[in-house]
Design a protein around this motif. Structure first.
Motif, mmCIF file in Angstrom:
data_model
loop_
_atom_site.group_PDB
_atom_site.id
_atom_site.type_symbol
_atom_site.label_atom_id
_atom_site.label_comp_id
_atom_site.label_asym_id
_atom_site.label_seq_id
_atom_site.Cartn_x
_atom_site.Cartn_y
_atom_site.Cartn_z
ATOM 1 N N PHE A 1 1.215 -8.378 9.612
ATOM 2 C CA PHE A 1 2.419 -7.553 9.544
ATOM 3 C C PHE A 1 2.110 -6.285 8.755
ATOM 4 C CE2 PHE A 1 3.538 -11.981 9.789
ATOM 5 C CZ PHE A 1 4.608 -12.042 10.671
ATOM 6 N N ALA A 2 2.601 -5.158 9.240
ATOM 7 C CA ALA A 2 2.471 -3.894 8.527
ATOM 8 C C ALA A 2 3.583 -2.977 9.001
ATOM 9 C CB ALA A 2 1.110 -3.255 8.776
ATOM 10 N N GLY A 3 4.390 -2.474 8.060
ATOM 11 C CA GLY A 3 5.530 -1.647 8.444
ATOM 12 C C GLY A 3 6.490 -2.443 9.305
ATOM 13 N N THR B 1 7.363 4.875 1.862
ATOM 14 C CA THR B 1 6.240 5.272 1.005
ATOM 15 C C THR B 1 5.492 4.060 0.462
ATOM 16 O OG1 THR B 1 7.734 5.391 -0.894
ATOM 17 C CG2 THR B 1 7.328 7.430 0.332
ATOM 18 N N ARG B 2 6.053 2.881 0.657
ATOM 19 C CA ARG B 2 5.400 1.629 0.288
ATOM 20 C C ARG B 2 5.423 0.707 1.510
ATOM 21 N NH1 ARG B 2 4.379 4.456 -3.342
ATOM 22 N NH2 ARG B 2 4.505 4.075 -5.606
ATOM 23 N N ALA C 1 0.832 -1.199 0.000
ATOM 24 C CA ALA C 1 0.000 0.000 0.000
ATOM 25 C C ALA C 1 0.868 1.251 0.000
ATOM 26 C CB ALA C 1 -0.911 -0.003 1.227
ATOM 27 N N ARG C 2 0.351 2.310 -0.582
ATOM 28 C CA ARG C 2 1.040 3.593 -0.556
ATOM 29 C C ARG C 2 0.812 4.262 0.802
ATOM 30 N NH1 ARG C 2 -0.444 6.305 -6.444
ATOM 31 N NH2 ARG C 2 0.530 4.698 -7.759
ATOM 32 N N THR C 3 1.884 4.708 1.422
ATOM 33 C CA THR C 3 1.795 5.351 2.726
ATOM 34 C C THR C 3 2.689 6.587 2.761
ATOM 35 O OG1 THR C 3 3.471 3.784 3.520
ATOM 36 C CG2 THR C 3 1.179 3.262 4.023
#
Length: 368
Positions: A297-299, A327-328, A267-269
């Motif tokens: 899991f995220a980041g 950014t991803r 995802a774009r972050t």
């Protein structure tokens, strides 16, 4: 006037035919229309075009449900007939498609002899290899999905057995081949993930109760589950609410092979911004009992969500909060443990995930 009327009828009929395409079985996709007796030698099919709508090559058998092979009774999941592909045998059908459109094939297959078998699936120029060494259902039949992007308006759909068994008659049974157009969803202000509810996916046969296996992305360049990648050694199972318990909507994903069964999406972050990842964890009402754990899991963050299943349906919700460091951001889900169904102790099963949402946390506003 009569000529004009006839022309109008023909045009309407043509338009109706062009617009009447619906997702489902290919023409004679369940092989219920078979060869003539003169085109058979025992169970072997003689002639490239002996099976209506299909072109065959190599040693292809036409199998009737209930036919015996030694002490084994051959079962057909859809209708009364299927085909068996011997060494280097294949079946092919031409189909009109829309150039640039994404499609997913779904077909049912079963092993008959070998402990390990593979199938080559291709729609020129795309091709993939689907392993069949792991059985996921006690019936012996599994449904598989494979996706492609049409590069030409007419494609050849080919299923080929590359096996080299000592017995040329050995090989997988193939039945119920269907196609479905895919419409990849886009992210929105309500969800930064695409297809977080899993509603967009491969065709699910209405008369089967074992779902559809989606292979790892190393074997499928285009995912049958738009927006998601299967980043694992084994498949995940796509399930529907007609046959299983699904937390939200009509579709969900069952993680059926422990840590070897995972899905992911990038995802774009915005670096330094806070986000919340919310999702539902449950069981499919398929006798998958015991304590199951989904790892998300995220980041740089992870969370383990335990779920105690009685195998009769149900779910709980969970949230993972994290700060983006790139950014991803890769979002991934997997199951910690292997689980078997309690009613046959042979079929792999696992937790269901659904309703996955990624949202940014808005900074509070202060007013003077």
């Amino acid at each position: 006037m009569l000529a004009f009327t006839l022309l109008s009828v023909l045009l309407c009929a043509t338009c109706s035919f062009a617009l009447s395409f619906t997702d489902g079985l290919l023409p004679n996709g369940n092989f219920e229309y078979g060869p003539k007796p003169s085109q058979m030698k025992g169970t072997e099919v003689i002639g490239h075009n002996a099976i209506p709508e299909w072109e065959i090559s190599g040693f292809v058998e036409y199998i009737k449900s209930g036919q015996k092979q030694g002490d084994m009774l051959l079962v057909v999941p859809e209708g009364s007939f299927a085909v068996r592909l011997g060494n280097e045998a294949s079946i092919k059908q031409k189909m009109k498609v829309t150039k640039g459109m994404y499609y997913s094939l779904t077909f049912s297959a079963a092993r008959t002899c070998a402990q390990e078998e593979t199938l080559n699936v291709s729609v020129s120029p795309d091709s993939g290899v689907l392993p069949m060494q792991t059985l996921y259902s006690s019936s012996g039949w599994d449904s598989y999905a494979w996706a492609f992007q049409a590069e030409v308006p007419v494609v050849d759909i080919v299923i080929h057995n590359p096996g080299v068994e000592e017995d040329p008659a050995c090989g997988p049974l193939i039945d119920s081949i269907a196609i479905k157009a895919l419409y990849p969803p886009k992210m929105s202000g309500k969800n930064l993930l695409k297809n977080g509810d899993f509603e967009e996916g491969p065709y699910v046969f209405p008369n089967t109760s074992w779902g559809v296996l989606i292979p790892p992305n190393i074997e499928d360049d285009h995912s049958p589950l738009p927006g998601w990648m299967v980043e694992s050694l084994k498949a995940v199972k796509y399930i529907d609410s007609d046959h299983f318990s699904v937390p939200e909507g009509k579709r969900g994903v069952e993680l059926v092979a422990g840590k070897e069964s995972a899905i992911a999406q990038i995802a774009r972050t915005i670096v330094g911004k806070q986000y919340t990842l919310s999702f539902a964890v449950g069981d499919a009402n398929n006798a998958c009992e015991g304590t199951m754990v989904v790892e998300a899991f995220a980041g740089e963050k992870t969370v383990k969500v335990p779920y105690t299943s009685k195998g009769k349906g149900g779910y709980k919700r969970a949230v993972l909060k994290f700060t983006a460091v790139s950014t991803r951001t890769r979002v991934m889900f997997l199951s910690t443990f292997y689980t078997m169904r309690s009613d046959d102790f042979a079929s792999l099963c696992g937790p269901v995930i659904d309703d996955v949402k990624l949202l940014s946390v808005r900074s509070p506003r202060f007013f003077l």
